[in-house]
Design a protein around this motif. Structure first.
Motif, PDB file in Angstrom:
ATOM      1  N   GLU A  40       0.850  -1.191   0.000  1.00 15.04           N
ATOM      2  CA  GLU A  40       0.000   0.000   0.000  1.00 15.04           C
ATOM      3  C   GLU A  40       0.883   1.237   0.000  1.00 15.04           C
ATOM      4  N   VAL A  41       0.625   2.131  -0.923  1.00 16.06           N
ATOM      5  CA  VAL A  41       1.418   3.353  -1.087  1.00 16.06           C
ATOM      6  C   VAL A  41       0.676   4.528  -0.463  1.00 16.06           C
ATOM      7  N   GLY A  42       1.394   5.362   0.291  1.00 10.28           N
ATOM      8  CA  GLY A  42       0.765   6.514   0.931  1.00 10.28           C
ATOM      9  C   GLY A  42      -0.269   6.074   1.946  1.00 10.28           C
ATOM     10  N   ALA A  43       0.117   5.173   2.840  1.00  8.51           N
ATOM     11  CA  ALA A  43      -0.839   4.514   3.726  1.00  8.51           C
ATOM     12  C   ALA A  43      -1.355   5.405   4.843  1.00  8.51           C
ATOM     13  N   GLY A  44      -0.700   6.520   5.122  1.00  7.75           N
ATOM     14  CA  GLY A  44      -1.169   7.418   6.165  1.00  7.75           C
ATOM     15  C   GLY A  44      -1.204   6.742   7.517  1.00  7.75           C
ATOM     16  N   THR A  45      -2.321   6.905   8.237  1.00  9.24           N
ATOM     17  CA  THR A  45      -2.468   6.293   9.554  1.00  9.24           C
ATOM     18  C   THR A  45      -3.122   4.919   9.491  1.00  9.24           C
ATOM     19  N   THR A  60       3.058  -4.681   3.055  1.00  9.47           N
ATOM     20  CA  THR A  60       4.010  -3.604   3.298  1.00  9.47           C
ATOM     21  C   THR A  60       3.312  -2.285   3.043  1.00  9.47           C
ATOM     22  N   CYS A  61       3.469  -1.332   3.954  1.00  9.41           N
ATOM     23  CA  CYS A  61       2.897   0.001   3.784  1.00  9.41           C
ATOM     24  C   CYS A  61       4.027   1.014   3.623  1.00  9.41           C
ATOM     25  N   VAL A  62       3.951   1.803   2.583  1.00 11.85           N
ATOM     26  CA  VAL A  62       4.940   2.838   2.301  1.00 11.85           C
ATOM     27  C   VAL A  62       4.308   4.186   2.608  1.00 11.85           C
ATOM     28  N   GLU A  63       4.886   4.931   3.543  1.00  7.50           N
ATOM     29  CA  GLU A  63       4.334   6.211   3.996  1.00  7.50           C
ATOM     30  C   GLU A  63       5.465   7.224   4.194  1.00  7.50           C
ATOM     31  N   PRO A  64       5.370   8.390   3.538  1.00 10.12           N
ATOM     32  CA  PRO A  64       6.488   9.337   3.611  1.00 10.12           C
ATOM     33  C   PRO A  64       6.614  10.099   4.923  1.00 10.12           C
ATOM     34  N   ASP A  65       5.533  10.268   5.659  1.00  9.42           N
ATOM     35  CA  ASP A  65       5.579  11.096   6.865  1.00  9.42           C
ATOM     36  C   ASP A  65       5.803  10.223   8.099  1.00  9.42           C
ATOM     37  N   PRO A  66       6.885  10.427   8.842  1.00  6.74           N
ATOM     38  CA  PRO A  66       7.159   9.555   9.992  1.00  6.74           C
ATOM     39  C   PRO A  66       6.114   9.655  11.094  1.00  6.74           C
ATOM     40  N   ARG A  67       5.433  10.804  11.208  1.00 10.23           N
ATOM     41  CA  ARG A  67       4.405  10.940  12.245  1.00 10.23           C
ATOM     42  C   ARG A  67       3.176  10.104  11.901  1.00 10.23           C
ATOM     43  N   MET A  68       2.800  10.093  10.631  1.00  9.06           N
ATOM     44  CA  MET A  68       1.697   9.236  10.199  1.00  9.06           C
ATOM     45  C   MET A  68       2.102   7.766  10.314  1.00  9.06           C
ATOM     46  N   ASP A  80       4.510  -4.493   7.687  1.00 10.08           N
ATOM     47  CA  ASP A  80       5.846  -3.910   7.534  1.00 10.08           C
ATOM     48  C   ASP A  80       5.684  -2.467   7.061  1.00 10.08           C
ATOM     49  N   VAL A  81       6.073  -1.501   7.885  1.00  9.31           N
ATOM     50  CA  VAL A  81       5.917  -0.089   7.557  1.00  9.31           C
ATOM     51  C   VAL A  81       7.265   0.472   7.113  1.00  9.31           C
ATOM     52  N   VAL A  82       7.294   1.044   5.915  1.00 11.18           N
ATOM     53  CA  VAL A  82       8.495   1.659   5.356  1.00 11.18           C
ATOM     54  C   VAL A  82       8.259   3.158   5.263  1.00 11.18           C
ATOM     55  N   VAL A  83       9.102   3.943   5.921  1.00 11.87           N
ATOM     56  CA  VAL A  83       8.976   5.399   5.886  1.00 11.87           C
ATOM     57  C   VAL A  83       9.775   5.914   4.696  1.00 11.87           C
ATOM     58  N   SER A  84       9.053   6.233   3.643  1.00 14.55           N
ATOM     59  CA  SER A  84       9.704   6.654   2.395  1.00 14.55           C
ATOM     60  C   SER A  84       8.678   7.207   1.428  1.00 14.55           C
ATOM     61  N   PRO A  85       9.043   8.228   0.635  1.00 16.57           N
ATOM     62  CA  PRO A  85       8.187   8.586  -0.491  1.00 16.57           C
ATOM     63  C   PRO A  85       8.141   7.422  -1.482  1.00 16.57           C
ATOM     64  N   LEU A  99      -0.623  -3.712  -5.869  1.00 19.68           N
ATOM     65  CA  LEU A  99      -0.236  -2.402  -5.347  1.00 19.68           C
ATOM     66  C   LEU A  99      -1.510  -1.606  -5.141  1.00 19.68           C
ATOM     67  N   ALA A 100      -1.688  -1.055  -3.947  1.00 15.81           N
ATOM     68  CA  ALA A 100      -2.887  -0.284  -3.624  1.00 15.81           C
ATOM     69  C   ALA A 100      -2.500   1.124  -3.197  1.00 15.81           C
ATOM     70  N   CYS A 101      -3.423   2.052  -3.416  1.00 18.73           N
ATOM     71  CA  CYS A 101      -3.204   3.445  -3.017  1.00 18.73           C
ATOM     72  C   CYS A 101      -4.566   4.070  -2.741  1.00 18.73           C
ATOM     73  N   ALA A 102      -4.754   4.579  -1.520  1.00 19.46           N
ATOM     74  CA  ALA A 102      -6.028   5.166  -1.128  1.00 19.46           C
ATOM     75  C   ALA A 102      -5.839   6.622  -0.721  1.00 19.46           C
ATOM     76  N   MET A 103      -6.538   7.515  -1.365  1.00 20.19           N
ATOM     77  CA  MET A 103      -6.535   8.942  -1.030  1.00 20.19           C
ATOM     78  C   MET A 103      -5.149   9.574  -1.124  1.00 20.19           C
ATOM     79  N   ALA A 104      -4.248   8.959  -1.884  1.00 23.04           N
ATOM     80  CA  ALA A 104      -2.888   9.502  -1.966  1.00 23.04           C
ATOM     81  C   ALA A 104      -2.364   9.592  -3.388  1.00 23.04           C
ATOM     82  N   TRP A 105      -3.124   9.080  -4.356  1.00 20.12           N
ATOM     83  CA  TRP A 105      -2.624   9.046  -5.730  1.00 20.12           C
ATOM     84  C   TRP A 105      -2.290  10.455  -6.225  1.00 20.12           C
TER      85      TRP A 105
END
Length: 245
Positions: A40-45, A60-68, A80-85, A99-105
């Motif tokens: 999942e790309v841009g997984a947010g919270t 695996t969830c890819v999320e760019p913001d470490p706080r999210m 598995d959470v990966v902090v990365s754009p 590959l999934a992406c919700a509200m982040a495309w």
């Protein structure tokens, strides 16, 4: 703007609506059963993660913001959470079957997102992109709330066309069997719940603090005028596509 949502990470998961179970059913039917792996790309919270883990695949969830990502990891320790754009994330050799992406495309680089998504998939793999569109069941409420926003901030924030997700993926020419599925729900919100939702929207987060407060006060007074409840016409679009084999 990809990291601005971290400012409201603590409230984002509570304020934003989730996804209908039928959406997961549509993904499984299109793919032909559970995938062997899912990214999942841009997984947010994790609002969509909550639905996607039900597909039964290692995730695996890819999320760019470490706080999210911190909220996401706390809620889903099995993921598995990966902090990365997405633009800097290296997919595994050979790609992944889904590959999934919700509200982040729309936050992904428009010049490269479809190519990167295709390259991250195995041949025949499934791309599932979905997003909400916020409208209102009652036209009178819709007009009054729009007027409230404009009274506090006359700068207009226009939505993309309803079919933009499908067009973006189909027009790239990189995918086959591109389909759209729509879901629609009526979601009643109290004044405070609606204000919490508005507080997580990107146009609101772009505003300076005093203007944010004026906007929230204006929309809150409007919902109060309707008895303290606004009913969203929540429209969710799922676009499914396949990397050609």
């Amino acid at each position: 703007m990809t990291d601005v949502f971290g400012e409201v990470a603590a409230s984002y998961d509570e304020a934003r609506p989730g996804y209908p179970a039928a959406l997961a059913d549509a993904i499984l039917a299109y793919h032909g059963g559970p995938p062997t792996r899912l990214v999942e790309v841009g997984a947010g919270t994790g609002l969509a993660t909550a639905l996607l883990v039900g597909l039964g695949a290692p995730m695996t969830c890819v999320e760019p913001d470490p706080r999210m990502a911190e909220v996401l990891a706390a809620q889903f320790p099995q993921v598995d959470v990966v902090v990365s754009p997405f633009e800097e994330w290296p997919p595994p050799p050979g790609g992944v079957p889904m590959l999934a992406c919700a509200m982040a495309w729309h936050w992904l680089d428009p010049a490269t997102r479809t190519r990167r998504a295709r390259d991250a998939l195995t041949p025949g793999g499934t791309l599932a992109v979905f997003a909400h569109r916020y409208a209102y069941v009652d036209p009178a409420q819709a007009a009054a709330i729009e007027a409230a926003f404009e009274s506090a901030d006359p700068v207009r924030h226009r939505d993309r066309p309803e079919d933009w997700l499908h067009a973006d993926i189909a027009d790239s020419g990189l995918f086959s069997d591109v389909r759209s599925v729509s879901f629609r729900r009526a979601v009643p919100l109290s004044t405070s719940a609606y204000q919490r939702l508005v507080a997580t929207f990107s146009p609101q987060l772009k505003r300076p603090p005093q203007l944010r407060a004026r906007v929230l006060a204006a929309v809150g007074a409007t919902v109060d005028g309707f008895g303290g409840t606004v009913t969203l016409d929540l429209r969710t679009t799922l676009v499914l596509a396949r990397r050609p084999a």
